[in-house]
Design a protein around this motif. Structure first.
Motif, PDB file in Angstrom:
ATOM      1  N   ILE A  95       0.947  -0.985   0.233  1.00 49.45           N
ATOM      2  CA  ILE A  95      -0.134  -0.117  -0.085  1.00 49.45           C
ATOM      3  C   ILE A  95       0.901   1.402   0.007  1.00 49.45           C
ATOM      4  O   ILE A  95       0.584   2.572  -0.922  1.00 49.45           O
ATOM      5  CB  ILE A  95      -0.590   0.407   1.398  1.00 49.45           C
ATOM      6  CG1 ILE A  95      -2.223   0.714   1.272  1.00 49.45           C
ATOM      7  CG2 ILE A  95      -0.336  -0.319   2.344  1.00 49.45           C
ATOM      8  CD1 ILE A  95      -3.201   0.769   0.265  1.00 49.45           C
ATOM      9  N   ASP A  96       1.879   1.508   0.892  1.00 50.10           N
ATOM     10  CA  ASP A  96       2.915   2.521   0.826  1.00 50.10           C
ATOM     11  C   ASP A  96       3.244   2.734  -0.126  1.00 50.10           C
ATOM     12  O   ASP A  96       3.223   3.644  -0.490  1.00 50.10           O
ATOM     13  CB  ASP A  96       4.107   2.388   2.180  1.00 50.10           C
ATOM     14  CG  ASP A  96       3.315   2.798   3.627  1.00 50.10           C
ATOM     15  OD1 ASP A  96       1.626   3.050   3.025  1.00 50.10           O
ATOM     16  OD2 ASP A  96       4.053   2.012   3.803  1.00 50.10           O
ATOM     17  N   GLU A  97       3.958   1.809  -1.486  1.00 44.60           N
ATOM     18  CA  GLU A  97       4.307   2.935  -2.495  1.00 44.60           C
ATOM     19  C   GLU A  97       2.832   2.307  -3.838  1.00 44.60           C
ATOM     20  O   GLU A  97       3.873   3.599  -4.357  1.00 44.60           O
ATOM     21  CB  GLU A  97       4.930   0.663  -2.803  1.00 44.60           C
ATOM     22  CG  GLU A  97       6.050   0.772  -4.009  1.00 44.60           C
ATOM     23  CD  GLU A  97       6.849   0.326  -4.309  1.00 44.60           C
ATOM     24  OE1 GLU A  97       7.808   0.893  -5.755  1.00 44.60           O
ATOM     25  OE2 GLU A  97       7.300  -0.399  -4.245  1.00 44.60           O
ATOM     26  N   LEU A  98       2.261   1.848  -3.302  1.00 41.12           N
ATOM     27  CA  LEU A  98       1.233   2.184  -4.282  1.00 41.12           C
ATOM     28  C   LEU A  98       1.495   3.293  -4.232  1.00 41.12           C
ATOM     29  O   LEU A  98       0.821   4.895  -5.324  1.00 41.12           O
ATOM     30  CB  LEU A  98       0.008   1.107  -4.728  1.00 41.12           C
ATOM     31  CG  LEU A  98       0.100  -0.344  -4.772  1.00 41.12           C
ATOM     32  CD1 LEU A  98      -1.168  -0.974  -4.442  1.00 41.12           C
ATOM     33  CD2 LEU A  98       0.640   0.141  -6.389  1.00 41.12           C
ATOM     34  N   GLN A  99       0.556   4.401  -3.100  1.00 42.47           N
ATOM     35  CA  GLN A  99       0.745   5.758  -2.713  1.00 42.47           C
ATOM     36  C   GLN A  99       1.197   5.973  -3.241  1.00 42.47           C
ATOM     37  O   GLN A  99       0.933   7.232  -3.208  1.00 42.47           O
ATOM     38  CB  GLN A  99      -0.269   5.541  -0.605  1.00 42.47           C
ATOM     39  CG  GLN A  99       0.155   6.817  -0.754  1.00 42.47           C
ATOM     40  CD  GLN A  99      -1.064   6.686   0.556  1.00 42.47           C
ATOM     41  OE1 GLN A  99      -0.424   6.028   1.385  1.00 42.47           O
ATOM     42  NE2 GLN A  99      -2.280   7.572   0.800  1.00 42.47           N
ATOM     43  N   SER A 100       2.937   5.799  -3.481  1.00 42.58           N
ATOM     44  CA  SER A 100       3.991   6.597  -3.146  1.00 42.58           C
ATOM     45  C   SER A 100       4.126   7.036  -4.653  1.00 42.58           C
ATOM     46  O   SER A 100       4.582   7.985  -5.037  1.00 42.58           O
ATOM     47  CB  SER A 100       4.782   6.430  -2.555  1.00 42.58           C
ATOM     48  OG  SER A 100       5.775   5.530  -3.300  1.00 42.58           O
ATOM     49  N   ARG A 101       3.872   6.567  -5.825  1.00 44.77           N
ATOM     50  CA  ARG A 101       3.695   6.164  -7.070  1.00 44.77           C
ATOM     51  C   ARG A 101       2.365   7.251  -7.480  1.00 44.77           C
ATOM     52  O   ARG A 101       2.165   7.619  -8.645  1.00 44.77           O
ATOM     53  CB  ARG A 101       3.763   5.446  -7.569  1.00 44.77           C
ATOM     54  CG  ARG A 101       5.573   4.311  -7.306  1.00 44.77           C
ATOM     55  CD  ARG A 101       5.473   3.294  -7.909  1.00 44.77           C
ATOM     56  NE  ARG A 101       6.323   2.099  -7.606  1.00 44.77           N
ATOM     57  CZ  ARG A 101       7.349   1.548  -8.361  1.00 44.77           C
ATOM     58  NH1 ARG A 101       6.864   2.973  -9.900  1.00 44.77           N
ATOM     59  NH2 ARG A 101       8.516   1.576  -8.507  1.00 44.77           N
ATOM     60  N   GLY A 102       1.059   7.245  -6.463  1.00 41.31           N
ATOM     61  CA  GLY A 102       0.188   8.309  -7.209  1.00 41.31           C
ATOM     62  C   GLY A 102      -0.838   7.206  -7.559  1.00 41.31           C
ATOM     63  O   GLY A 102      -2.113   7.845  -7.711  1.00 41.31           O
ATOM     64  N   GLY A 130      -7.444   5.237  -0.527  1.00 38.12           N
ATOM     65  CA  GLY A 130      -8.182   5.716  -1.158  1.00 38.12           C
ATOM     66  C   GLY A 130      -7.951   5.187  -1.986  1.00 38.12           C
ATOM     67  O   GLY A 130      -8.418   5.948  -4.145  1.00 38.12           O
ATOM     68  N   ILE A 131      -7.317   4.676  -2.264  1.00 37.77           N
ATOM     69  CA  ILE A 131      -7.441   3.173  -4.058  1.00 37.77           C
ATOM     70  C   ILE A 131      -8.557   2.960  -3.877  1.00 37.77           C
ATOM     71  O   ILE A 131      -8.807   1.663  -3.182  1.00 37.77           O
ATOM     72  CB  ILE A 131      -6.314   1.979  -3.788  1.00 37.77           C
ATOM     73  CG1 ILE A 131      -4.759   3.609  -3.398  1.00 37.77           C
ATOM     74  CG2 ILE A 131      -5.454   1.764  -4.438  1.00 37.77           C
ATOM     75  CD1 ILE A 131      -3.798   3.317  -3.283  1.00 37.77           C
ATOM     76  N   THR A 132      -8.895   2.381  -5.015  1.00 44.35           N
ATOM     77  CA  THR A 132     -10.105   1.842  -6.028  1.00 44.35           C
ATOM     78  C   THR A 132      -9.930   0.868  -6.526  1.00 44.35           C
ATOM     79  O   THR A 132      -8.329   0.348  -7.625  1.00 44.35           O
ATOM     80  CB  THR A 132     -11.106   1.796  -6.740  1.00 44.35           C
ATOM     81  OG1 THR A 132     -10.417   2.492  -7.903  1.00 44.35           O
ATOM     82  CG2 THR A 132     -11.908   4.204  -5.658  1.00 44.35           C
ATOM     83  N   PHE A 133     -10.366  -0.654  -6.435  1.00 48.82           N
ATOM     84  CA  PHE A 133      -9.657  -1.812  -7.308  1.00 48.82           C
ATOM     85  C   PHE A 133     -10.973  -2.312  -8.282  1.00 48.82           C
ATOM     86  O   PHE A 133     -12.305  -2.465  -7.718  1.00 48.82           O
ATOM     87  CB  PHE A 133      -9.021  -2.423  -6.366  1.00 48.82           C
ATOM     88  CG  PHE A 133      -9.904  -3.338  -5.608  1.00 48.82           C
ATOM     89  CD1 PHE A 133     -10.889  -4.261  -6.283  1.00 48.82           C
ATOM     90  CD2 PHE A 133     -10.130  -2.737  -4.143  1.00 48.82           C
ATOM     91  CE1 PHE A 133     -11.748  -4.928  -4.573  1.00 48.82           C
ATOM     92  CE2 PHE A 133     -10.864  -2.946  -3.685  1.00 48.82           C
ATOM     93  CZ  PHE A 133     -11.755  -4.535  -4.063  1.00 48.82           C
ATOM     94  N   LYS A 134     -10.334  -2.998  -9.489  1.00 50.64           N
ATOM     95  CA  LYS A 134     -11.769  -3.719 -10.429  1.00 50.64           C
ATOM     96  C   LYS A 134     -10.575  -5.344  -9.760  1.00 50.64           C
ATOM     97  O   LYS A 134      -9.774  -5.503 -10.263  1.00 50.64           O
ATOM     98  CB  LYS A 134     -11.223  -3.554 -11.632  1.00 50.64           C
ATOM     99  CG  LYS A 134     -12.182  -2.007 -11.571  1.00 50.64           C
ATOM    100  CD  LYS A 134     -11.997  -1.326 -13.130  1.00 50.64           C
ATOM    101  CE  LYS A 134     -12.293   0.137 -13.003  1.00 50.64           C
ATOM    102  NZ  LYS A 134     -12.504   0.379 -14.493  1.00 50.64           N
TER     103      LYS A 134
END
Length: 174
Positions: A95-102, A130-134
């Motif tokens: 999660i932190d890496e995904l968030q840091s990459r926007g 605040g990350i959505t997924f399919k």
């Protein structure tokens, strides 16, 4: 009347998710002899050539990279992560890496029998940032997991959101 704002919020979230284009692919490990998730994802990645791919857990790197190379996928797109010890930590270690990459939206790939639990955890962990997924299911012959696993891991995901602790067995982390 009290439920109307909640229903409106859920409706808004669903509509937003439907029109948000994923920016990456997350594959939950689950190493099997036949590498079904990796093979499925390699095929999926050909249809989505610009998306980076995070694989959390799963098969050893040499086998995973071989599957993607054979499918014609540049292995530079792969981000292999082996920190997770279970489904909850599949999410919390990325999660932190995904968030840091926007990254605000992802495709979530796992086996069909595992998808209910993955979606519950994903809604909690990814949603907390605040990350959505399919969800994209890999077909299998397996029966769905017991609901108890989903409830247990949903509670652990909530624990992580509240405290940063996943409840993962510490001996597996070493």
């Amino acid at each position: 009347m009290l439920f109307l704002p909640l229903l409106m919020w859920f409706g808004y979230q669903e509509a937003k998710n439907a029109y948000t284009q994923p920016q990456a692919v997350i594959v939950l490990g689950g190493s099997t002899r036949n590498l079904e998730r990796e093979k499925f994802t390699a095929s999926f990645a050909r249809k989505h050539p610009n998306l980076p791919i995070w694989i959390s857990g799963g098969s050893p790197p040499v086998y995973t990279k071989r599957v993607f190379k054979k499918a014609g996928i540049d292995t530079k797109r792969l981000h292999l992560d082996y920190e997770a010890v279970d489904t909850v930590t599949n999410f919390t270690t990325l999660i932190d890496e995904l968030q840091s990459r926007g990254i605000k939206s992802v495709y979530l790939i796992t086996s069909d029998f595992h998808m209910r639990r993955a979606c519950i955890i994903g809604e909690i962990v990814l949603g907390s940032r605040g990350i959505t997924f399919k969800p994209i299911s890999v077909p299998s012959e397996n029966s769905p997991e017991p609901i108890e696993k989903s409830l247990r891991d949903g509670a652990r995901a909530l624990l992580w959101v509240a405290t940063g602790y996943t409840g993962a067995d510490e001996k597996h982390k070493r």
